[in-house]
Design an enzyme around this catalytic site. Structure first.
Site, PDB file in Angstrom:
ATOM      1  N   ASP A  99      -4.406  -7.347  17.105  1.00 24.88           N
ATOM      2  CA  ASP A  99      -5.682  -6.703  17.524  1.00 24.88           C
ATOM      3  C   ASP A  99      -6.429  -7.515  18.313  1.00 24.88           C
ATOM      4  O   ASP A  99      -7.214  -8.449  17.978  1.00 24.88           O
ATOM      5  CB  ASP A  99      -6.417  -5.986  16.360  1.00 24.88           C
ATOM      6  CG  ASP A  99      -7.610  -5.251  17.002  1.00 24.88           C
ATOM      7  OD1 ASP A  99      -7.795  -4.845  17.980  1.00 24.88           O
ATOM      8  OD2 ASP A  99      -8.468  -5.092  16.013  1.00 24.88           O
ATOM      9  N   ASP A 317      -7.692  -4.127  24.681  1.00 29.38           N
ATOM     10  CA  ASP A 317      -7.560  -4.142  23.126  1.00 29.38           C
ATOM     11  C   ASP A 317      -6.167  -3.542  22.855  1.00 29.38           C
ATOM     12  O   ASP A 317      -5.912  -2.518  22.858  1.00 29.38           O
ATOM     13  CB  ASP A 317      -8.681  -2.995  22.792  1.00 29.38           C
ATOM     14  CG  ASP A 317      -8.691  -2.852  21.402  1.00 29.38           C
ATOM     15  OD1 ASP A 317      -8.239  -3.884  20.748  1.00 29.38           O
ATOM     16  OD2 ASP A 317      -9.011  -1.908  20.932  1.00 29.38           O
TER      17      ASP A 317
END
Length: 496
Positions: A99, A317
């Site tokens: 992440d 992201d």
């Protein structure tokens, strides 16, 4: 997993030789024979001697650390990419989502409420027990590392406790809270050829005691999240501050259903990579998106739509499965594509999503899209980078726009749909981000620097693209380093 925001915020190398010239050598050298002439060594003994010598030579070089990558972007299969890390003493395996939209590495704690105990990903789930690790220690509120985390909103302290904790709310509505632990992260640093260094470093990570929302579901459950953000609490920042790795990491995520890819602490080197500056003083990897082109035509979107502010901008992201466009950019984007394909594909509405019925290859029907960033860097999206195949209707394949509209907000998020099948380099040290389209099943070249920053070794070779967990320490990279010793008294070059 979408971008993580603290509570209170709504959204949430081509194998080559590298020559190092060593100066300041004495004018003369005394050479002594280390092994008597009458003594013979077996070949395996010579290799072991050489290997030991090479380890000593390369100890000063910042090695490349790679992590195995599993999972795929396909939301109908997995919808996330994850890796395996080893924590504690003795080391235990934890599977964590990759992440780049958050900072902190956290795993489920043995006292967790709401943590899933099984996973549909067919991976074993493990909880971290600080009491079972001989090297674990809790982080107090007075600890400098906690203070640093408070400054970036990655940690918090309550008046009732002296324990450094955290609470994160993610963009998909899920959340986690817990406390911080310091313990060893174990990894293999690849220094050259078959030379690997079994390494460990003390890092601070989260021990989750509460999970909510999608984090509680077992169908795609993992042990936690590995935040690769640029704030000081991230593992990449912690390792860089200890001089263990450079402050740069890279990934290349495979876009097929088998998934996998490459994730390294180091810089992937590829001639076609283009770079754009990171927007300064932002907590995430914000880029200055200036315009969008479809089939070479720039869309009529006011550039202010992409301007960066507290609740607006463009974020990269890897924890987001799809991609999201600011509301004012979404309709022009979809309309342009629909107009171009109208002669070769029928429009089809599926659950509110704009889809198309296609009877031929999407590459023959759909246009290229270009996201144009500051510094002249463009990200070229092929049809499979903005479309998702769902099913078929009457013999025609159904392809839907994978970009979603961020209704009521002006945030653009580039998730795995866009990131896959590309090399991405997060050069935190130089505050820039680079990319290029790439077949992530192929080998990549990686560059790193010494931990002193004084010399640079370019490490080239093959990184294994095994999407399965690795059971052997070395499956990373072969590095050829030629050290040129300019010794005039010998009248020749010595190559190691």
């Amino acid at each position: 997993m979408a971008v993580a925001f603290p509570v209170g915020i709504v959204i949430a190398a081509v194998l080559s030789h590298v020559t190092l010239v060593l100066s300041s050598f004495p004018a003369t050298l005394t050479l002594e024979r280390g092994i008597p002439p009458s003594h013979r060594l077996e070949l395996n003994q010579l290799r072991e001697r050489d290997s030991f010598r090479h380890r000593r030579i390369l100890q000063s070089a910042g090695g490349v650390v790679d992590f195995p990558v599993q999972g795929t972007f396909n939301p109908f299969l997995v919808g996330l990419y994850y890796t395996k890390v080893q924590l504690g003493s003795p080391p235990k395996d934890f599977y964590v989502q990759i992440d780049t939209g958050s900072d902190v590495l956290w795993v489920s704690c043995s006292s967790c409420n709401g943590c899933p105990v099984t996973s549909g990903l067919q991976i074993p789930l493990t909880s971290f027990d600080p009491g079972s690790s001989s090297t674990a220690s809790l982080i107090s509120c007075s600890d400098q590392r906690c203070t640093v985390g408070i400054q970036s909103s990655d940690s918090l302290c309550s008046s009732q406790s002296n324990q450094c904790g955290y609470t994160f709310q993610y963009g998909d509505g899920s959340g986690t809270s817990g406390y911080y632990v310091a313990d060893f992260l174990h990894f293999d640093t690849v220094l050259g050829g078959s030379v690997t260094n079994n390494s460990s470093a003390a890092v601070v990570f989260g021990c989750s005691t509460l999970q909510t929302g999608d984090l509680t579901k077992s169908d795609r459950a993992v042990d936690g999240i590995f935040g690769f953000g640029q704030q000081d609490m991230s593992v990449i920042s912690q390792l860089a501050s200890q001089g263990i790795t450079p402050k740069v990491f890279s990934h290349c995520l495979k876009g097929d259903d088998a998934g996998g890819g490459v994730l390294v602490l180091g810089e992937i080197v590829e001639p076609n990579i283009v770079y754009t500056p990171l927007v300064p003083t932002q907590p995430h990897y914000n880029l200055n998106l200036q315009s969008i082109s479809v089939n070479g035509q720039t869309l009529a979107i006011d550039s202010s739509v992409f301007a960066t502010s507290s609740n607006q901008g463009t974020i990269v992201d890897s924890g987001t499965t799809l991609a999201y466009l600011a509301e004012a950019a979404y309709d022009p984007f979809v309309n342009a594509i629909t107009t171009i394909v109208s002669q070769n594909a029928r429009t089809y509405l599926s659950k509110g999503n704009q889809c198309y019925l296609v009877t031929t290859s999407i590459n023959d029907v759909f246009p290229q899209v270009s996201l144009n960033f500051a510094g002249g860097a463009s990200m070229i999206l092929n049809p499979q980078d903005y479309l998702l195949q769902q099913n078929s209707v009457g013999g025609a394949a159904v392809w839907c726009i994978g970009f979603q509209k961020t209704a009521g907000q002006e945030i653009t998020i580039l998730g795995d749909l866009v990131l896959k099948d590309k090399i991405f380099v997060y050069d935190i040290a130089n505050q820039r981000l680079g990319w290029t389209n790439y077949d992530c099943s192929m080998s990549v070249n990686v560059s790193t620097t010494t931990n002193t920053g004084k010399s640079e070794f370019v490490n080239t070779g093959n990184i294994s693209n095994n999407s399965s967990p690795r059971n052997v320490p070395y499956k990373l990279i072969s590095i050829t380093i030629t050290i040129l010793l300019n010794i005039f008294t010998l009248g020749s070059y010595l190559f190691l």
